[in-house]
Design an enzyme around this catalytic site. Structure first.
Site, PDB file in Angstrom:
ATOM      1  N   LYS A  62       0.872  -1.177   0.000  1.00  0.00           N
ATOM      2  CA  LYS A  62       0.000   0.000   0.000  1.00  0.00           C
ATOM      3  C   LYS A  62       0.905   1.221   0.000  1.00  0.00           C
ATOM      4  O   LYS A  62       2.046   1.158   0.452  1.00  0.00           O
ATOM      5  CB  LYS A  62      -0.886   0.006   1.251  1.00  0.00           C
TER       6      LYS A  62
ATOM      7  N   ASP B 258      -7.006   4.291  -4.608  1.00  0.00           N
ATOM      8  CA  ASP B 258      -7.679   4.162  -3.304  1.00  0.00           C
ATOM      9  C   ASP B 258      -8.287   5.543  -3.067  1.00  0.00           C
ATOM     10  O   ASP B 258      -8.492   6.306  -4.033  1.00  0.00           O
ATOM     11  CB  ASP B 258      -6.675   3.759  -2.200  1.00  0.00           C
TER      12      ASP B 258
HETATM   13  P1  NDP Z   1     -12.873   7.823  -2.954  1.00  0.00           P
HETATM   14  O1  NDP Z   1     -11.792   8.800  -2.779  1.00  0.00           O
HETATM   15  O2  NDP Z   1     -13.436   7.600  -4.308  1.00  0.00           O
HETATM   16  O3  NDP Z   1     -14.078   8.150  -1.959  1.00  0.00           O
HETATM   17  C1  NDP Z   1     -13.889   8.210  -0.593  1.00  0.00           C
HETATM   18  C2  NDP Z   1     -15.175   8.672   0.045  1.00  0.00           C
HETATM   19  O4  NDP Z   1     -15.077   8.544   1.447  1.00  0.00           O
HETATM   20  C3  NDP Z   1     -15.475  10.119  -0.243  1.00  0.00           C
HETATM   21  O5  NDP Z   1     -16.853  10.306  -0.260  1.00  0.00           O
HETATM   22  C4  NDP Z   1     -14.837  10.795   0.966  1.00  0.00           C
HETATM   23  O6  NDP Z   1     -15.364  12.058   1.263  1.00  0.00           O
HETATM   24  C5  NDP Z   1     -15.190   9.830   2.054  1.00  0.00           C
HETATM   25  N1  NDP Z   1     -14.235   9.972   3.147  1.00  0.00           N
HETATM   26  C6  NDP Z   1     -12.887   9.870   3.077  1.00  0.00           C
HETATM   27  N2  NDP Z   1     -12.338  10.097   4.266  1.00  0.00           N
HETATM   28  C7  NDP Z   1     -13.371  10.355   5.095  1.00  0.00           C
HETATM   29  C8  NDP Z   1     -13.459  10.654   6.464  1.00  0.00           C
HETATM   30  N3  NDP Z   1     -12.351  10.761   7.230  1.00  0.00           N
HETATM   31  N4  NDP Z   1     -14.694  10.835   6.992  1.00  0.00           N
HETATM   32  C9  NDP Z   1     -15.811  10.718   6.220  1.00  0.00           C
HETATM   33  N5  NDP Z   1     -15.785  10.452   4.918  1.00  0.00           N
HETATM   34  C10 NDP Z   1     -14.580  10.264   4.372  1.00  0.00           C
HETATM   35  O7  NDP Z   1     -12.309   6.451  -2.354  1.00  0.00           O
HETATM   36  P2  NDP Z   1     -12.822   4.971  -2.579  1.00  0.00           P
HETATM   37  O8  NDP Z   1     -14.281   4.951  -2.790  1.00  0.00           O
HETATM   38  O9  NDP Z   1     -11.936   4.348  -3.566  1.00  0.00           O
HETATM   39  O10 NDP Z   1     -12.465   4.319  -1.172  1.00  0.00           O
HETATM   40  C11 NDP Z   1     -13.396   4.241  -0.094  1.00  0.00           C
HETATM   41  C12 NDP Z   1     -12.978   3.149   0.871  1.00  0.00           C
HETATM   42  O11 NDP Z   1     -12.944   1.895   0.167  1.00  0.00           O
HETATM   43  C13 NDP Z   1     -11.583   3.294   1.481  1.00  0.00           C
HETATM   44  O12 NDP Z   1     -11.589   2.745   2.782  1.00  0.00           O
HETATM   45  C14 NDP Z   1     -10.716   2.426   0.577  1.00  0.00           C
HETATM   46  O13 NDP Z   1      -9.536   2.015   1.216  1.00  0.00           O
HETATM   47  C15 NDP Z   1     -11.675   1.283   0.332  1.00  0.00           C
HETATM   48  N6  NDP Z   1     -11.376   0.458  -0.828  1.00  0.00           N
HETATM   49  C16 NDP Z   1     -11.323   0.994  -2.083  1.00  0.00           C
HETATM   50  C17 NDP Z   1     -11.060   0.191  -3.168  1.00  0.00           C
HETATM   51  C18 NDP Z   1     -11.102   0.710  -4.561  1.00  0.00           C
HETATM   52  O14 NDP Z   1     -11.047  -0.115  -5.486  1.00  0.00           O
HETATM   53  N7  NDP Z   1     -11.226   1.996  -4.798  1.00  0.00           N
HETATM   54  C19 NDP Z   1     -10.747  -1.244  -2.993  1.00  0.00           C
HETATM   55  C20 NDP Z   1     -10.938  -1.729  -1.651  1.00  0.00           C
HETATM   56  C21 NDP Z   1     -11.207  -0.884  -0.615  1.00  0.00           C
HETATM   57  P3  NDP Z   1     -14.491  13.387   0.971  1.00  0.00           P
HETATM   58  O15 NDP Z   1     -14.687  13.646  -0.474  1.00  0.00           O
HETATM   59  O16 NDP Z   1     -15.093  14.403   1.840  1.00  0.00           O
HETATM   60  O17 NDP Z   1     -13.064  13.061   1.339  1.00  0.00           O
END
Ligand code: NDP
Length: 468
Positions: free
Chosen positions: A141, A181
């Site tokens: 990562k 991510d």
């Molecule tokens: P994105 O950047 O596309 O979206 C993240 C979302 O989560 C946004 O809406 C963001 O809001 C919100 N968010 C981030 N940090 C916080 C916080 N501290 N409190 C509240 N909301 C928060 O990321 P992904 O959708 O790719 O990832 C989301 C989760 O899924 C993560 O945990 C990631 O590790 C996991 N994941 C992702 C994969 C992938 O293929 N993309 C694979 C496996 C797991 P804001 O815009 O305000 O930051």
């Protein structure tokens, strides 16, 4: 010369429970302040106590002591120039955690909260998750404390180019294959890939999540969300239920959340919430396809905030996040199923108790480690269907693995073909977790099932490969 521990007979050993608490004390002492890393290791080793009783060879070969120590940690300066001509300095990381079963594989996260402990927890989880996918991928990562929010495309490009100027020498299609991510989507992968290609003078599958015209796989953007819903379907099947008509809570509004909502709609479920770090929207009428398309444009093109949803769609309400509150209001909305898809520790014990009290009988984790250890305990004690992240969200990295295969073969599979493979992988992961939980005496406990099934393949490969 001393005999390597991998081939030494097992020394006289105390109970597995004592051994695991000793190991945790060591992890905390050696990695001070890395609370998320302690949490991730703690959850896994608690499950592994069940394995160590039956397999003392893992203890004598010090597999656990080795698996909690990254093979390599890279930390580097990322200087770049913003639109005003000012110099900015961020910190870049890559954790190459474990390569026992394949090249390091795992995403890059760009978010202001990124630090060594968070990336080590993510890399550690990734090792077991990648093992569960059945594909040959080790765990890694990386990322940076750079926050793309509010930055222009030019600034994001300058940052990505500077980040890759250091990272490129440490990665490669057979060494380490990063992906996206939080904060790293198609735009960032494009800029990172462009700079890699320029520096390495080669066009190879060194990153996944690439654009469709230049080596990307169909279904990769959808894969984590779709996979999580496929996993939820499998969990429900064990209780002879389906998602049809079920009201669902989804948190976040990024990649994982968007495609979770899309697949829920395909299966006639009713998603009613989304969020970002500023607040939550609750739409009792349901987020339909038209509203989802609007959210995708808001988040992926306009890069706006979820608050605008409540202004746009009548009947929806916006609840701003209150950092002083010890609970997340999203989890107190009444529903049947919950899909946490934003970030780590977004569900604490209080939130978990609200979910159970309000009738939620399934939690499938799209985000990584969204539930605290105490919240997980609430779900397990309540005996609801609980799909832990390393199993439920493995569809993303599995499809990255499929992208690597297509790149190696220099061909592209159809959307249907990739989706079928993804679906089958999620089925296989569920079966492995379900059967392993049963085999180790904790039927229905998919936390134990995922941790043990993921561990065994990696541990056996480490035994085969000697003390490295
Ligand atoms: P994105 O950047 O596309 O979206 C993240 C979302 O989560 C946004 O809406 C963001 O809001 C919100 N968010 C981030 N940090 C916080 C916080 N501290 N409190 C509240 N909301 C928060 O990321 P992904 O959708 O790719 O990832 C989301 C989760 O899924 C993560 O945990 C990631 O590790 C996991 N994941 C992702 C994969 C992938 O293929 N993309 C694979 C496996 C797991 P804001 O815009 O305000 O930051």
């Amino acid at each position: 010369m001393s005999v390597p521990s991998a081939v030494m007979p097992a020394p006289k050993m105390g109970s597995s429970k004592d051994y695991v608490s000793g190991l945790m004390a060591l992890v905390k002492a050696k990695n001070p302040g890395e609370t998320e890393f302690h949490q991730a290791v703690g959850e896994v080793v608690e499950s592994l106590a069940l394995v160590l009783d039956r397999h003392p060879e893992y203890r004598s070969a010090k597999i656990l002591e080795r698996i909690v120590e990254p093979e390599r940690v890279l930390m580097f300066r990322v200087p770049w120039i913003d639109d005003r001509g000012e110099i900015q300095v961020n910190r870049g990381f890559r954790i190459q955690m474990n390569s026992a079963i394949g090249p390091y594989k795992g995403g890059l996260r760009f978010h202001a909260s990124v630090n060594l402990g968070i990336l080590k927890f993510l890399a550690f989880e990734q090792v077991f998750k990648n093992s569960l996918t059945t594909l040959p991928m080790g765990g890694g990562k990386g990322g940076s404390d750079f926050d793309p929010k509010g930055k222009s495309d030019m600034e994001v490009m300058h940052f990505c180019q500077s980040f890759m100027t250091e990272l490129w020498r440490h990665i490669g299609p057979d060494t380490d294959v990063p992906a996206g991510d939080i904060g790293v989507g198609g735009r960032e992968i494009g800029f990172l890939y462009g700079q890699y290609k320029r520096l390495a003078n080669e066009f190879s599958g060194v990153l996944t999540g690439k654009g469709l015209n230049w080596g990307g796989s169909l279904i990769r953007p959808e894969a984590t969300g779709y996979g999580c819903v496929y996993f939820a379907q499998e969990m429900l099947k064990t209780r002879r239920q389906t998602l049809e008509g079920k009201t669902c809570l989804v948190s976040g509004s990024g990649n994982v959340s968007q495609y979770t909502v899309e697949k829920l709609l395909d299966l006639d479920a009713k998603p009613i919430t989304l969020s970002d770090s500023n607040g939550v929207i609750h739409d009792p009428a349901g987020i339909d396809r038209e509203k989802l398309a609007w959210v995708m444009d808001l988040k992926n093109v306009k890069r706006g905030r979820i608050k605008d949803y409540a202004d746009k769609f009548q009947g929806a309400r916006y609840i701003p996040t209150d950092p002083m509150q010890d609970e997340n209001s999203l989890w107190s909305v009444k529903a049947d199923c919950a899909f946490p898809s934003a970030t780590q520790n977004e569900i604490n014990a209080r939130d978990a108790a609200s979910l159970v009290k309000n009738g939620v009988t399934l939690v499938a984790e799209g985000a990584n480690m969204p539930s605290t250890l105490e919240a997980t305990k609430v779900f397990l004690d309540a005996k609801i269907l609980y799909g832990p992240a390393k199993a439920a969200n493995a569809g993303g990295v599995a499809t990255s693995g499929l992208e690597m295969s297509q790149n190696s073969m220099r061909l592209s599979w159809t959307r249907k073909e990739v989706d079928e493979r993804l679906h089958n992988i999620m089925l296989a992961i569920h079966t492995a977790c379900f059967e392993t939980a049963e085999k180790y005496g904790t039927p229905g406990n998919l936390v134990n099932g995922a941790n043990i099934a993921g561990f065994l393949k990696v541990a056996n490969a480490m035994l085969d490969q000697g003390v490295v």
